[in-house]
Design a protein around this motif. Structure first.
Motif, PDB file in Angstrom:
ATOM      1  N   ARG A 219      56.011-142.134 -17.645  1.00  0.00           N
ATOM      2  CA  ARG A 219      54.898-141.316 -18.120  1.00  0.00           C
ATOM      3  C   ARG A 219      55.399-140.138 -18.939  1.00  0.00           C
ATOM      4  NH1 ARG A 219      53.207-140.746 -12.557  1.00  0.00           N
ATOM      5  NH2 ARG A 219      52.364-142.720 -11.999  1.00  0.00           N
ATOM      6  N   ASN A 220      54.603-139.792 -19.943  1.00  0.00           N
ATOM      7  CA  ASN A 220      54.967-138.593 -20.688  1.00  0.00           C
ATOM      8  C   ASN A 220      54.360-137.384 -19.985  1.00  0.00           C
ATOM      9  OD1 ASN A 220      52.273-138.237 -21.550  1.00  0.00           O
ATOM     10  ND2 ASN A 220      52.621-139.584 -23.311  1.00  0.00           N
ATOM     11  N   ARG A 221      54.699-136.222 -20.452  1.00  0.00           N
ATOM     12  CA  ARG A 221      54.285-134.965 -19.810  1.00  0.00           C
ATOM     13  C   ARG A 221      52.767-134.819 -19.771  1.00  0.00           C
ATOM     14  NH1 ARG A 221      55.390-131.676 -15.990  1.00  0.00           N
ATOM     15  NH2 ARG A 221      54.967-129.516 -16.419  1.00  0.00           N
ATOM     16  N   SER A 222      52.073-135.193 -20.841  1.00  0.00           N
ATOM     17  CA  SER A 222      50.614-135.041 -20.863  1.00  0.00           C
ATOM     18  C   SER A 222      49.951-135.982 -19.850  1.00  0.00           C
ATOM     19  CB  SER A 222      50.050-135.256 -22.265  1.00  0.00           C
ATOM     20  OG  SER A 222      50.261-136.582 -22.686  1.00  0.00           O
ATOM     21  N   ASP A 223      50.499-137.186 -19.679  1.00  0.00           N
ATOM     22  CA  ASP A 223      49.967-138.106 -18.660  1.00  0.00           C
ATOM     23  C   ASP A 223      50.143-137.518 -17.266  1.00  0.00           C
ATOM     24  OD1 ASP A 223      49.238-139.952 -20.551  1.00  0.00           O
ATOM     25  OD2 ASP A 223      50.972-141.269 -20.215  1.00  0.00           O
ATOM     26  N   GLN A 224      51.298-136.922 -17.011  1.00  0.00           N
ATOM     27  CA  GLN A 224      51.560-136.320 -15.712  1.00  0.00           C
ATOM     28  C   GLN A 224      50.602-135.170 -15.436  1.00  0.00           C
ATOM     29  OE1 GLN A 224      55.689-135.274 -15.803  1.00  0.00           O
ATOM     30  NE2 GLN A 224      56.371-137.339 -15.288  1.00  0.00           N
ATOM     31  N   LEU A 225      50.365-134.337 -16.455  1.00  0.00           N
ATOM     32  CA  LEU A 225      49.440-133.215 -16.290  1.00  0.00           C
ATOM     33  C   LEU A 225      48.021-133.715 -16.052  1.00  0.00           C
ATOM     34  CD1 LEU A 225      50.731-130.725 -19.011  1.00  0.00           C
ATOM     35  CD2 LEU A 225      50.931-130.522 -16.530  1.00  0.00           C
ATOM     36  N   PHE A 226      47.607-134.735 -16.787  1.00  0.00           N
ATOM     37  CA  PHE A 226      46.274-135.298 -16.612  1.00  0.00           C
ATOM     38  C   PHE A 226      46.113-135.857 -15.202  1.00  0.00           C
ATOM     39  CE2 PHE A 226      43.346-138.891 -16.801  1.00  0.00           C
ATOM     40  CZ  PHE A 226      42.197-138.242 -17.214  1.00  0.00           C
ATOM     41  N   LEU A 227      47.115-136.609 -14.740  1.00  0.00           N
ATOM     42  CA  LEU A 227      47.064-137.173 -13.393  1.00  0.00           C
ATOM     43  C   LEU A 227      47.019-136.065 -12.351  1.00  0.00           C
ATOM     44  CD1 LEU A 227      47.129-139.524 -11.437  1.00  0.00           C
ATOM     45  CD2 LEU A 227      49.624-139.536 -11.640  1.00  0.00           C
ATOM     46  N   ARG A 228      47.819-135.052 -12.530  1.00  0.00           N
ATOM     47  CA  ARG A 228      47.843-133.949 -11.578  1.00  0.00           C
ATOM     48  C   ARG A 228      46.487-133.245 -11.521  1.00  0.00           C
ATOM     49  NH1 ARG A 228      48.401-129.851  -9.275  1.00  0.00           N
ATOM     50  NH2 ARG A 228      49.894-128.330  -8.690  1.00  0.00           N
ATOM     51  N   GLU A 229      45.890-133.003 -12.678  1.00  0.00           N
ATOM     52  CA  GLU A 229      44.572-132.372 -12.709  1.00  0.00           C
ATOM     53  C   GLU A 229      43.526-133.254 -12.031  1.00  0.00           C
ATOM     54  OE1 GLU A 229      43.661-131.478 -16.763  1.00  0.00           O
ATOM     55  OE2 GLU A 229      45.228-129.953 -16.917  1.00  0.00           O
ATOM     56  N   ALA A 230      43.625-134.555 -12.253  1.00  0.00           N
ATOM     57  CA  ALA A 230      42.678-135.480 -11.617  1.00  0.00           C
ATOM     58  C   ALA A 230      42.849-135.467 -10.093  1.00  0.00           C
ATOM     59  CB  ALA A 230      42.894-136.894 -12.157  1.00  0.00           C
ATOM     60  N   LEU A 231      44.082-135.414  -9.620  1.00  0.00           N
ATOM     61  CA  LEU A 231      44.333-135.367  -8.178  1.00  0.00           C
ATOM     62  C   LEU A 231      43.823-134.068  -7.570  1.00  0.00           C
ATOM     63  CD1 LEU A 231      47.910-136.903  -8.013  1.00  0.00           C
ATOM     64  CD2 LEU A 231      45.772-137.946  -7.236  1.00  0.00           C
ATOM     65  N   VAL A 232      44.009-132.975  -8.267  1.00  0.00           N
ATOM     66  CA  VAL A 232      43.511-131.682  -7.783  1.00  0.00           C
ATOM     67  C   VAL A 232      41.986-131.719  -7.705  1.00  0.00           C
ATOM     68  CG1 VAL A 232      43.274-129.239  -8.372  1.00  0.00           C
ATOM     69  CG2 VAL A 232      45.511-130.345  -8.540  1.00  0.00           C
ATOM     70  N   ASP A 233      41.343-132.245  -8.736  1.00  0.00           N
ATOM     71  CA  ASP A 233      39.880-132.355  -8.735  1.00  0.00           C
ATOM     72  C   ASP A 233      39.404-133.248  -7.588  1.00  0.00           C
ATOM     73  OD1 ASP A 233      39.778-130.760 -10.979  1.00  0.00           O
ATOM     74  OD2 ASP A 233      39.403-132.413 -12.386  1.00  0.00           O
ATOM     75  N   LEU A 234      40.082-134.355  -7.389  1.00  0.00           N
ATOM     76  CA  LEU A 234      39.699-135.274  -6.317  1.00  0.00           C
ATOM     77  C   LEU A 234      39.883-134.628  -4.950  1.00  0.00           C
ATOM     78  CD1 LEU A 234      38.721-138.169  -5.774  1.00  0.00           C
ATOM     79  CD2 LEU A 234      41.119-138.815  -5.574  1.00  0.00           C
ATOM     80  N   ALA A 235      40.982-133.927  -4.753  1.00  0.00           N
ATOM     81  CA  ALA A 235      41.236-133.276  -3.471  1.00  0.00           C
ATOM     82  C   ALA A 235      40.202-132.191  -3.180  1.00  0.00           C
ATOM     83  CB  ALA A 235      42.642-132.679  -3.456  1.00  0.00           C
TER      84      ALA A 235
ATOM     85  N   LEU B 274      37.028-132.347  -3.824  1.00  0.00           N
ATOM     86  CA  LEU B 274      35.727-132.913  -3.465  1.00  0.00           C
ATOM     87  C   LEU B 274      35.552-132.954  -1.947  1.00  0.00           C
ATOM     88  CD1 LEU B 274      35.574-135.962  -5.897  1.00  0.00           C
ATOM     89  CD2 LEU B 274      34.200-133.883  -6.027  1.00  0.00           C
ATOM     90  N   PRO B 275      34.310-132.921  -1.464  1.00  0.00           N
ATOM     91  CA  PRO B 275      34.090-133.073  -0.017  1.00  0.00           C
ATOM     92  C   PRO B 275      34.581-134.449   0.449  1.00  0.00           C
ATOM     93  CG  PRO B 275      32.041-132.482  -1.163  1.00  0.00           C
ATOM     94  CD  PRO B 275      33.078-132.726  -2.206  1.00  0.00           C
ATOM     95  N   ASP B 276      34.983-134.538   1.704  1.00  0.00           N
ATOM     96  CA  ASP B 276      35.524-135.791   2.231  1.00  0.00           C
ATOM     97  C   ASP B 276      34.547-136.958   2.133  1.00  0.00           C
ATOM     98  OD1 ASP B 276      38.017-134.796   2.768  1.00  0.00           O
ATOM     99  OD2 ASP B 276      37.527-134.257   4.844  1.00  0.00           O
ATOM    100  N   ASP B 277      33.245-136.680   2.183  1.00  0.00           N
ATOM    101  CA  ASP B 277      32.271-137.766   2.143  1.00  0.00           C
ATOM    102  C   ASP B 277      31.764-138.071   0.731  1.00  0.00           C
ATOM    103  OD1 ASP B 277      30.851-135.420   1.847  1.00  0.00           O
ATOM    104  OD2 ASP B 277      29.265-135.965   3.260  1.00  0.00           O
ATOM    105  N   ALA B 278      32.400-137.514  -0.288  1.00  0.00           N
ATOM    106  CA  ALA B 278      31.982-137.773  -1.670  1.00  0.00           C
ATOM    107  C   ALA B 278      32.268-139.233  -2.030  1.00  0.00           C
ATOM    108  CB  ALA B 278      32.726-136.845  -2.629  1.00  0.00           C
ATOM    109  N   TRP B 279      31.324-139.876  -2.682  1.00  0.00           N
ATOM    110  CA  TRP B 279      31.507-141.285  -3.021  1.00  0.00           C
ATOM    111  C   TRP B 279      32.680-141.487  -3.967  1.00  0.00           C
ATOM    112  CZ3 TRP B 279      31.309-143.231  -7.917  1.00  0.00           C
ATOM    113  CH2 TRP B 279      30.728-142.444  -8.894  1.00  0.00           C
ATOM    114  N   GLU B 280      32.981-140.495  -4.784  1.00  0.00           N
ATOM    115  CA  GLU B 280      34.112-140.605  -5.703  1.00  0.00           C
ATOM    116  C   GLU B 280      35.424-140.794  -4.937  1.00  0.00           C
ATOM    117  OE1 GLU B 280      31.859-138.152  -5.765  1.00  0.00           O
ATOM    118  OE2 GLU B 280      31.144-137.834  -7.810  1.00  0.00           O
TER     119      GLU B 280
END
Length: 109
Positions: free
Chosen positions: A2-18, A20-26
């Motif tokens: 992965r390039n640096r921008s992919d890593q940053l995007f993935l990290r941001e997505a993981l932070v956003d997902l974390a 969310l409330p535990d019962d979120a459908w996402e």
């Protein structure tokens, strides 16, 4: 790789997902996919000293523990169902196909 921008995007997505409330459908959709890719050797690059990264790592580990526990429970239920059917067969009790299916699909031993 992965390039640096992919890593940053993935990290941001993981932070956003974390966040969310535990019962979120996402989370119910994304968690199995993320765990699958992590177990497939594609673990996201995360900073060891970052608190959010530690939280995400703990989140992955907790989810993996839950998956293993669910798999064990499912295996125990299947084993119990087969034992019931075996006991009935040994005693000469015929079990209709529909009943056999219900017993085999039962999740509570």
């Amino acid at each position: 790789m992965r390039n640096r921008s992919d890593q940053l995007f993935l990290r941001e997505a993981l932070v956003d997902l974390a966040a969310l409330p535990d019962d979120a459908w996402e989370k119910s959709i994304a968690k199995p996919l993320l765990v699958h890719f992590r177990l497939g050797g594609q673990e996201p690059a995360i900073d060891e000293e970052d608190e959010v990264s530690a939280e995400i790592r703990a989140w992955f580990e907790d989810y993996e523990r839950k998956l293993r526990a669910e798999a064990r429970a499912e295996a125990r239920a299947e084993e119990a169902a087969r034992a019931v059917l075996t006991a009935l067969r040994v005693r000469g009790i015929a079990v209709p196909d529909a009943a056999r299916e219900r017993v085999l699909t039962e999740k509570n031993p």
